[in-house]
Design an enzyme around this catalytic site. Sequence first.
Site, mmCIF file in Angstrom:
data_model
loop_
_atom_site.group_PDB
_atom_site.id
_atom_site.type_symbol
_atom_site.label_atom_id
_atom_site.label_comp_id
_atom_site.label_asym_id
_atom_site.label_seq_id
_atom_site.Cartn_x
_atom_site.Cartn_y
_atom_site.Cartn_z
ATOM 1 N N SER A 101 0.849 -1.205 0.000
ATOM 2 C CA SER A 101 0.000 0.000 0.000
ATOM 3 C C SER A 101 0.884 1.254 0.000
ATOM 4 C CB SER A 101 -0.964 -0.065 1.197
ATOM 5 O OG SER A 101 -2.019 0.847 1.034
ATOM 6 N N ASP A 238 -9.451 -5.560 -4.511
ATOM 7 C CA ASP A 238 -8.569 -4.608 -3.827
ATOM 8 C C ASP A 238 -8.935 -3.163 -4.127
ATOM 9 O OD1 ASP A 238 -6.209 -3.489 -2.629
ATOM 10 O OD2 ASP A 238 -5.042 -5.225 -3.283
ATOM 11 N N HIS A 265 -7.653 -5.871 -0.006
ATOM 12 C CA HIS A 265 -6.401 -5.115 0.142
ATOM 13 C C HIS A 265 -5.375 -5.810 1.048
ATOM 14 C CE1 HIS A 265 -4.070 -1.492 -0.383
ATOM 15 N NE2 HIS A 265 -4.081 -1.179 0.904
#
Length: 289
Positions: A101, A238, A265
């Site tokens: 991320s 995601d 995610h």
Amino acid sequence: MQQEGYIEVTGGQVAYQLYNPQAIGTPVIILHGGPGSSCYSLQGLKALSEDRPVILYDQLGCGKSDRPTDTSLWRLDRFVEELAQVRKALNLDEVHILGHSWGTTLAAAYCLTKPSGVKSVIFSSPCLSAPLWEQDQKRNLQKLPAETQEIIKRCEEDGTTDSEEFKAAIEVFNKHFVCRIPKPEHLSQGSHYRNPEIYNIMWGPSEFTVLGNLKEFDCTSQLKEISCPTLYTCGRFDEATPETTQYYSSLTPDANFHVFENSAHLPYIEEPEAYLQVIGSFLREIDSF
């Protein structure tokens, strides 16, 4: 075997954990998400230490690291500098980098400084363009119930993103696009490691509109400069959408792309065995060259 301690970086000290320092494979350093989260949720990746040393560290301002009050520290170039300082302190002459991320934002910015000794980089659920991320979340929102969309839109406009109704609407979003399994109990226990001030300064008060100092971040035009082997991964559902993740992959020479079909995610939590298998085999393949 595990060693842990603190490393002096610009602005304070960061806490790190080093698993299996004696292993013969090339070490992998893991960059957590956020900004302002911690490596707490990524502890399962220490399983990669069967083959190699694994380094987890809490970026400055969160987790078990120092929490300085100087808000000028919360900018991308200082986090890039911090990563270089951690590498130097731990003598990581050759290293794999795995970012998740926001950790991919940091990994890309770091790799674009052309450091030596980076054998590969893994962009896990990447955010390599704030404008593209924002567009994707607006599209994701449209897949939610109309009432949830309306609450999120209204709270953003009214500046009431700290309200209970906004938090409830975000829970609906999270169950679709962040973690599709019941949240493991240990993750809830780690919430005190987060520092929302850093997230607010760098990203903003909500996921969907970037108002912080990362607002202009977009390294897509530079991805062609990343010359080491690269792996892009994301979940089928995601926030970091498969379409955008594949687009980043297409811009990067020598890039691989993998989708975890049952994840959003957090595939390292939603599909831990598959995640470790894909990451582990990629790292072993690079080390075998």
